[in-house]
Design a protein around this motif. Structure first.
Motif, PDB file in Angstrom:
ATOM      1  N   LEU A  84       0.811  -1.219   0.000  1.00  0.00           N
ATOM      2  CA  LEU A  84       0.000   0.000   0.000  1.00  0.00           C
ATOM      3  C   LEU A  84       0.843   1.267   0.000  1.00  0.00           C
ATOM      4  N   GLY A  85       2.165   1.121   0.129  1.00  0.00           N
ATOM      5  CA  GLY A  85       3.036   2.289   0.137  1.00  0.00           C
ATOM      6  C   GLY A  85       2.789   3.193   1.339  1.00  0.00           C
ATOM      7  N   VAL A  86       2.478   2.586   2.487  1.00  0.00           N
ATOM      8  CA  VAL A  86       2.171   3.372   3.681  1.00  0.00           C
ATOM      9  C   VAL A  86       3.063   2.954   4.844  1.00  0.00           C
ATOM     10  N   LYS A  87       3.087   3.788   5.864  1.00  0.00           N
ATOM     11  CA  LYS A  87       3.794   3.464   7.098  1.00  0.00           C
ATOM     12  C   LYS A  87       2.818   2.768   8.045  1.00  0.00           C
ATOM     13  N   CYS A  88       3.363   2.148   9.074  1.00  0.00           N
ATOM     14  CA  CYS A  88       2.538   1.455  10.070  1.00  0.00           C
ATOM     15  C   CYS A  88       1.485   2.388  10.661  1.00  0.00           C
ATOM     16  N   SER A  89       1.848   3.652  10.801  1.00  0.00           N
ATOM     17  CA  SER A  89       0.946   4.622  11.430  1.00  0.00           C
ATOM     18  C   SER A  89      -0.284   4.920  10.578  1.00  0.00           C
ATOM     19  N   TYR A  90      -0.337   4.415   9.361  1.00  0.00           N
ATOM     20  CA  TYR A  90      -1.517   4.600   8.522  1.00  0.00           C
ATOM     21  C   TYR A  90      -2.723   3.887   9.141  1.00  0.00           C
ATOM     22  N   CYS A  91      -2.500   2.696   9.673  1.00  0.00           N
ATOM     23  CA  CYS A  91      -3.583   1.917  10.289  1.00  0.00           C
ATOM     24  C   CYS A  91      -3.505   1.867  11.808  1.00  0.00           C
ATOM     25  N   HIS A  92      -2.301   2.024  12.344  1.00  0.00           N
ATOM     26  CA  HIS A  92      -2.074   1.820  13.775  1.00  0.00           C
ATOM     27  C   HIS A  92      -1.720   3.104  14.504  1.00  0.00           C
ATOM     28  N   VAL A  93      -2.036   3.114  15.798  1.00  0.00           N
ATOM     29  CA  VAL A  93      -1.520   4.138  16.709  1.00  0.00           C
ATOM     30  C   VAL A  93      -0.194   3.560  17.182  1.00  0.00           C
ATOM     31  N   VAL A  94       0.921   4.117  16.710  1.00  0.00           N
ATOM     32  CA  VAL A  94       2.242   3.572  17.012  1.00  0.00           C
ATOM     33  C   VAL A  94       2.469   3.582  18.519  1.00  0.00           C
ATOM     34  N   GLY A  95       2.883   2.426  19.019  1.00  0.00           N
ATOM     35  CA  GLY A  95       3.112   2.270  20.449  1.00  0.00           C
ATOM     36  C   GLY A  95       1.888   1.756  21.188  1.00  0.00           C
ATOM     37  N   SER A  96       0.715   1.978  20.628  1.00  0.00           N
ATOM     38  CA  SER A  96      -0.548   1.456  21.175  1.00  0.00           C
ATOM     39  C   SER A  96      -1.229   0.669  20.056  1.00  0.00           C
TER      40      SER A  96
ATOM     41  N   CYS B 165      -4.344  -4.759  -6.529  1.00  0.00           N
ATOM     42  CA  CYS B 165      -5.040  -3.506  -6.851  1.00  0.00           C
ATOM     43  C   CYS B 165      -4.266  -2.266  -6.414  1.00  0.00           C
ATOM     44  N   HIS B 166      -3.614  -2.352  -5.265  1.00  0.00           N
ATOM     45  CA  HIS B 166      -2.954  -1.154  -4.731  1.00  0.00           C
ATOM     46  C   HIS B 166      -1.639  -0.837  -5.426  1.00  0.00           C
ATOM     47  N   ARG B 167      -0.880  -1.844  -5.778  1.00  0.00           N
ATOM     48  CA  ARG B 167       0.382  -1.668  -6.507  1.00  0.00           C
ATOM     49  C   ARG B 167       1.281  -0.603  -5.894  1.00  0.00           C
ATOM     50  N   GLY B 168       1.404  -0.679  -4.546  1.00  0.00           N
ATOM     51  CA  GLY B 168       2.289   0.246  -3.841  1.00  0.00           C
ATOM     52  C   GLY B 168       1.682   1.604  -3.554  1.00  0.00           C
TER      53      GLY B 168
ATOM     54  N   ALA C 263      -6.141   0.926  -7.557  1.00  0.00           N
ATOM     55  CA  ALA C 263      -6.506   1.253  -8.936  1.00  0.00           C
ATOM     56  C   ALA C 263      -7.920   0.741  -9.156  1.00  0.00           C
ATOM     57  N   THR C 264      -8.821   1.607  -9.546  1.00  0.00           N
ATOM     58  CA  THR C 264     -10.202   1.193  -9.768  1.00  0.00           C
ATOM     59  C   THR C 264     -10.579   1.238 -11.239  1.00  0.00           C
ATOM     60  N   ARG C 265      -9.723   1.788 -12.054  1.00  0.00           N
ATOM     61  CA  ARG C 265      -9.965   1.809 -13.496  1.00  0.00           C
ATOM     62  C   ARG C 265      -8.626   2.021 -14.202  1.00  0.00           C
ATOM     63  N   MET C 266      -8.598   1.733 -15.462  1.00  0.00           N
ATOM     64  CA  MET C 266      -7.381   1.921 -16.251  1.00  0.00           C
ATOM     65  C   MET C 266      -7.226   3.410 -16.552  1.00  0.00           C
TER      66      MET C 266
END
Length: 182
Positions: free
Chosen positions: A97-109, A154-157, A162-165
């Motif tokens: 997804l090309g994201v950091k852990c903090s995208y989904c998580h509260v870092v440390g919690s 679908c995410h390709r980083g 990607a939802t369409r060409m």
């Protein structure tokens, strides 16, 4: 092993495999060294600490135990070994997804549910499991023994899938195409 557990482990391995293949297709200056986490997952916290390294130290000696017994609030990959779960998060999610852990998580919690993206990721894992385990096997003439999809499909980083060409972007200074017959 019960079917549901097999499906979950299979999905986790499919995610990891797709992420590794995706990483191998990147130019060599972007791919991390063997055994090294992608830069997105390794970035130090603002205070200079590395939360992933701290997390790894906190589970030292328990890496082979099921994730559900080592970490709090694991809901889908409970039976995956704790050390492998970190690798799945690093490669299967951060890189795909090309994201950091903090995208989904509260870092440390890590167990907190403060970010809706965490539940979206769980729901997307269920979706890919349904596609892999129920839908793809019913497609006749598919030229694969074990077809699968993953986050990277679908995410390709990229954060947004990607939802369409998309057409190839044109330079801003490109002249419009000539009309036929002129």
């Amino acid at each position: 092993m019960p079917f549901k557990l097999k499906a979950i482990v299979g999905l986790a391995l499919a995610l990891l495999t797709a992420a590794v293949i995706h990483a191998q297709m990147q130019p060599s200056h972007e791919a991390p060294a063997a055994g090294q986490a992608p830069a997105a997952a390794q970035a130090p916290a603002p205070n200079g600490s590395n939360p992933i390294a701290e997390l790894e130290r906190s589970i030292a000696g328990r890496e082979k135990e099921p994730s559900g017994t080592v970490f709090k609030n694991v809901q889908i990959l409970k039976e995956v070994p704790a050390g492998q779960l970190l690798d799945i998060m690093r490669t299967g999610f951060s890189r795909s997804l090309g994201v950091k852990c903090s995208y989904c998580h509260v870092v440390g919690s890590w167990d907190k549910e403060d970010k809706s993206e965490k539940q979206v990721a769980r729901d997307m894992m269920k979706m890919t499991g349904t596609i892999d385990n129920e839908l793809l096997k019913n497609i006749k003439n598919l030229k694969s023994d074990k077809p699968s999809v993953s986050c990277a499909t679908c995410h390709r980083g990229q954060e947004k899938p990607a939802t369409r060409m998309e057409s190839t972007p044109k330079p801003a200074d490109a002249a419009p195409p000539a009309k036929p017959g002129r």
